[in-house]
Write a protein that holds these residues in place. Structure first.
Motif, PDB file in Angstrom:
ATOM      1  N   HIS A 209       9.996   8.391   1.270  1.00  0.00           N
ATOM      2  CA  HIS A 209      10.274   9.754   1.715  1.00  0.00           C
ATOM      3  C   HIS A 209      10.721  10.585   0.516  1.00  0.00           C
ATOM      4  O   HIS A 209      11.254  10.055  -0.464  1.00  0.00           O
ATOM      5  N   ASN A 210      10.506  11.886   0.638  1.00  0.00           N
ATOM      6  CA  ASN A 210      10.832  12.795  -0.466  1.00  0.00           C
ATOM      7  C   ASN A 210      12.075  13.620  -0.150  1.00  0.00           C
ATOM      8  O   ASN A 210      12.241  14.724  -0.654  1.00  0.00           O
ATOM      9  N   THR A 211      12.948  13.067   0.652  1.00  0.00           N
ATOM     10  CA  THR A 211      14.121  13.780   1.154  1.00  0.00           C
ATOM     11  C   THR A 211      14.932  14.424   0.044  1.00  0.00           C
ATOM     12  O   THR A 211      15.434  15.542   0.197  1.00  0.00           O
ATOM     13  N   ARG A 212      15.092  13.758  -1.063  1.00  0.00           N
ATOM     14  CA  ARG A 212      15.888  14.264  -2.179  1.00  0.00           C
ATOM     15  C   ARG A 212      15.040  14.527  -3.423  1.00  0.00           C
ATOM     16  O   ARG A 212      15.553  14.538  -4.552  1.00  0.00           O
ATOM     17  N   GLY A 213      13.738  14.707  -3.224  1.00  0.00           N
ATOM     18  CA  GLY A 213      12.863  15.126  -4.312  1.00  0.00           C
ATOM     19  C   GLY A 213      12.430  14.041  -5.273  1.00  0.00           C
ATOM     20  O   GLY A 213      11.883  14.340  -6.340  1.00  0.00           O
ATOM     21  N   MET A 214      12.643  12.773  -4.906  1.00  0.00           N
ATOM     22  CA  MET A 214      12.288  11.680  -5.820  1.00  0.00           C
ATOM     23  C   MET A 214      11.091  10.867  -5.343  1.00  0.00           C
ATOM     24  O   MET A 214      10.807   9.797  -5.888  1.00  0.00           O
ATOM     25  N   GLY A 215      10.388  11.342  -4.316  1.00  0.00           N
ATOM     26  CA  GLY A 215       9.302  10.563  -3.730  1.00  0.00           C
ATOM     27  C   GLY A 215       8.204  10.193  -4.706  1.00  0.00           C
ATOM     28  O   GLY A 215       7.801   9.027  -4.788  1.00  0.00           O
ATOM     29  N   ALA A 216       7.687  11.171  -5.456  1.00  0.00           N
ATOM     30  CA  ALA A 216       6.602  10.894  -6.398  1.00  0.00           C
ATOM     31  C   ALA A 216       7.073   9.990  -7.530  1.00  0.00           C
ATOM     32  O   ALA A 216       6.352   9.080  -7.961  1.00  0.00           O
ATOM     33  N   ALA A 217       8.296  10.227  -8.019  1.00  0.00           N
ATOM     34  CA  ALA A 217       8.842   9.381  -9.080  1.00  0.00           C
ATOM     35  C   ALA A 217       9.022   7.954  -8.581  1.00  0.00           C
ATOM     36  O   ALA A 217       8.759   6.984  -9.309  1.00  0.00           O
ATOM     37  N   ASN A 218       9.452   7.799  -7.334  1.00  0.00           N
ATOM     38  CA  ASN A 218       9.616   6.462  -6.768  1.00  0.00           C
ATOM     39  C   ASN A 218       8.274   5.763  -6.604  1.00  0.00           C
ATOM     40  O   ASN A 218       8.170   4.545  -6.795  1.00  0.00           O
ATOM     41  N   LEU A 219       7.244   6.524  -6.254  1.00  0.00           N
ATOM     42  CA  LEU A 219       5.907   5.928  -6.149  1.00  0.00           C
ATOM     43  C   LEU A 219       5.449   5.400  -7.509  1.00  0.00           C
ATOM     44  O   LEU A 219       4.925   4.285  -7.614  1.00  0.00           O
ATOM     45  N   LEU A 220       5.645   6.184  -8.558  1.00  0.00           N
ATOM     46  CA  LEU A 220       5.244   5.735  -9.896  1.00  0.00           C
ATOM     47  C   LEU A 220       6.056   4.515 -10.329  1.00  0.00           C
ATOM     48  O   LEU A 220       5.524   3.618 -10.991  1.00  0.00           O
ATOM     49  N   ALA A 221       7.318   4.470  -9.928  1.00  0.00           N
ATOM     50  CA  ALA A 221       8.132   3.287 -10.238  1.00  0.00           C
ATOM     51  C   ALA A 221       7.592   2.069  -9.513  1.00  0.00           C
ATOM     52  O   ALA A 221       7.573   0.955 -10.059  1.00  0.00           O
ATOM     53  N   GLY A 222       7.133   2.269  -8.263  1.00  0.00           N
ATOM     54  CA  GLY A 222       6.510   1.182  -7.520  1.00  0.00           C
ATOM     55  C   GLY A 222       5.242   0.692  -8.188  1.00  0.00           C
ATOM     56  O   GLY A 222       4.990  -0.521  -8.280  1.00  0.00           O
ATOM     57  N   ILE A 223       4.434   1.624  -8.684  1.00  0.00           N
ATOM     58  CA  ILE A 223       3.204   1.251  -9.396  1.00  0.00           C
ATOM     59  C   ILE A 223       3.546   0.451 -10.656  1.00  0.00           C
ATOM     60  O   ILE A 223       2.914  -0.559 -10.969  1.00  0.00           O
ATOM     61  N   ASP A 224       4.558   0.894 -11.396  1.00  0.00           N
ATOM     62  CA  ASP A 224       4.988   0.168 -12.594  1.00  0.00           C
ATOM     63  C   ASP A 224       5.378  -1.277 -12.266  1.00  0.00           C
ATOM     64  O   ASP A 224       5.183  -2.182 -13.075  1.00  0.00           O
ATOM     65  N   ALA A 225       5.919  -1.464 -11.048  1.00  0.00           N
ATOM     66  CA  ALA A 225       6.341  -2.803 -10.638  1.00  0.00           C
ATOM     67  C   ALA A 225       5.186  -3.650 -10.117  1.00  0.00           C
ATOM     68  O   ALA A 225       5.349  -4.857  -9.910  1.00  0.00           O
ATOM     69  N   GLY A 226       4.038  -3.027  -9.885  1.00  0.00           N
ATOM     70  CA  GLY A 226       2.877  -3.772  -9.415  1.00  0.00           C
ATOM     71  C   GLY A 226       2.440  -3.475  -8.000  1.00  0.00           C
ATOM     72  O   GLY A 226       1.498  -4.094  -7.486  1.00  0.00           O
ATOM     73  N   VAL A 227       3.076  -2.494  -7.341  1.00  0.00           N
ATOM     74  CA  VAL A 227       2.678  -2.116  -5.983  1.00  0.00           C
ATOM     75  C   VAL A 227       1.477  -1.177  -6.058  1.00  0.00           C
ATOM     76  O   VAL A 227       1.430  -0.275  -6.897  1.00  0.00           O
ATOM     77  N   THR A 228       0.507  -1.369  -5.163  1.00  0.00           N
ATOM     78  CA  THR A 228      -0.689  -0.513  -5.164  1.00  0.00           C
ATOM     79  C   THR A 228      -0.967   0.115  -3.799  1.00  0.00           C
ATOM     80  O   THR A 228      -1.948   0.837  -3.651  1.00  0.00           O
ATOM     81  N   GLN A 229      -0.110  -0.136  -2.807  1.00  0.00           N
ATOM     82  CA  GLN A 229      -0.324   0.400  -1.468  1.00  0.00           C
ATOM     83  C   GLN A 229       0.897   1.197  -1.013  1.00  0.00           C
ATOM     84  O   GLN A 229       2.024   0.689  -1.062  1.00  0.00           O
ATOM     85  N   PHE A 230       0.646   2.429  -0.563  1.00  0.00           N
ATOM     86  CA  PHE A 230       1.722   3.336  -0.192  1.00  0.00           C
ATOM     87  C   PHE A 230       1.361   4.104   1.073  1.00  0.00           C
ATOM     88  O   PHE A 230       0.192   4.409   1.309  1.00  0.00           O
ATOM     89  N   ASP A 231       2.380   4.435   1.869  1.00  0.00           N
ATOM     90  CA  ASP A 231       2.216   5.344   2.999  1.00  0.00           C
ATOM     91  C   ASP A 231       2.448   6.767   2.513  1.00  0.00           C
ATOM     92  O   ASP A 231       3.276   7.015   1.627  1.00  0.00           O
ATOM     93  N   SER A 232       1.751   7.729   3.133  1.00  0.00           N
ATOM     94  CA  SER A 232       1.981   9.143   2.825  1.00  0.00           C
ATOM     95  C   SER A 232       1.538   9.981   4.013  1.00  0.00           C
ATOM     96  O   SER A 232       0.827   9.506   4.900  1.00  0.00           O
TER      97      SER A 232
END
Length: 309
Positions: A209-232
């Protein structure tokens, strides 16, 4: 690094579930059909829950019936179910996958399901067996995976312990949900890295969720960790009705726009997606969180003769 990113569109389930006015069935059907044409392959269609608790989902069967015709074979329809009756309804509607969910937080889980976490895990174990008998794929979502508005922020160890309990049921697909948008990128990266290191065969997804404006940054952090599937969610709408100030999923068209600029592939055509988002804003009658639908794409150029209005 994997450059292919998969997005599961949740606008007609998580997006619409907290809308105060009922959104007509025909509109839900139309938006799903149009989303498929953008190239989206995974759509969380609806919830098979009692309409007393989520009135917006009272037309679940009708929506599935309306989208069944000409469904592409490579598109997956997903639904949420909370009990045996929900599974029966989802299976009858011919869902491709069923999501079950509980919270890592005792306080949030009690508000959401009126159960302790242990009771929810026991219930989900039974539900998983029922779904498997029907040959329906299952995903288990863990709400408040990164923090709870009642209990505070979580360390990765808490999530690892909960994931272990889910895996012990034989589950291979888990969704970590930042239900109220409390997570930050460092936390997301470290948590996802530890989960994938400890459970390398796990199909790990993130619901941000982007409740506090960090949604896109958190997604990129997930990608850096190896995650490739996201809800949006289209236009960034949605939120949990059982937690305070839980507004806003990450916005599908904003995420697609960002990923494409960065060289990632989603196989989603952003132009018709932007049209859907702009029309949804008109439909709901208020400004929605999506940004690219307001500003246009970064690649949209303007004449040098442009003057402010």
């Amino acid at each position: 690094m994997n450059r292919q990113i998969s997005l599961t569109e949740v606008v007609t389930r998580d997006g619409f579930q907290i809308e105060p006015g009922f959104i007509e069935t025909e509109y839900k059907i139309d938006i799903i059909k149009r989303l498929i044409k953008t190239g989206i392959k995974r759509i969380e269609v609806t919830s098979f829950v009692h309409p007393k608790y989520v009135p917006q989902m009272r037309d679940a069967e009708a929506v599935f019936q309306g989208i069944a015709e000409d469904k592409p074979s490579d598109v997956k329809f997903i639904s949420l179910a909370l009990n045996e009756r929900g599974i029966e309804r989802a299976v009858a509607a011919r869902t491709d996958e069923i999501n079950f969910a509980f919270s890592a937080s005792e306080a949030h889980n009690m508000k959401n399901t009126q159960r302790t976490v242990a009771e929810s895990l026991k219930n989900i174990k039974t539900l998983v067996k029922s779904a498997e008998r029907e040959n329906v794929s299952v995903n288990v979502g863990i709400a408040t995976s990164f923090g709870c508005p009642f209990e505070g922020m979580y360390q990765p160890e808490k999530v690892l312990n909960v994931v272990q309990k889910v895996i012990d049921m034989g589950i291979s697909s888990v969704i970590l949900a930042d239900t109220t948008g409390m997570a930050h990128p460092k936390q997301v990266r470290e948590t996802c890295q530890q989960v994938l290191d400890q459970f390398p065969q796990l199909n790990l997804q993130l619901h941000l969720h982007n409740t506090r404006g960090m949604g896109a940054a958190n997604l990129l952090a997930g990608i850096d960790a190896g995650v490739t599937q996201f809800d949006s969610s289209v236009a960034g709408i949605g939120g949990c009705p059982f937690a305070p100030n839980a507004s806003g999923n990450i916005c599908t068209e904003d995420i697609v726009h960002m990923l494409h600029l960065m060289g990632y592939e989603t196989n989603i055509n952003i132009d018709p997606l932007l049209l859907i988002a702009r029309e949804l804003e008109i439909k709901l009658g208020r400004a929605l969180p999506g940004q690219v639908m307001k500003a246009g794409k970064s690649t949209d150029l303007h004449s040098a003769d442009w003057q402010p209005a």
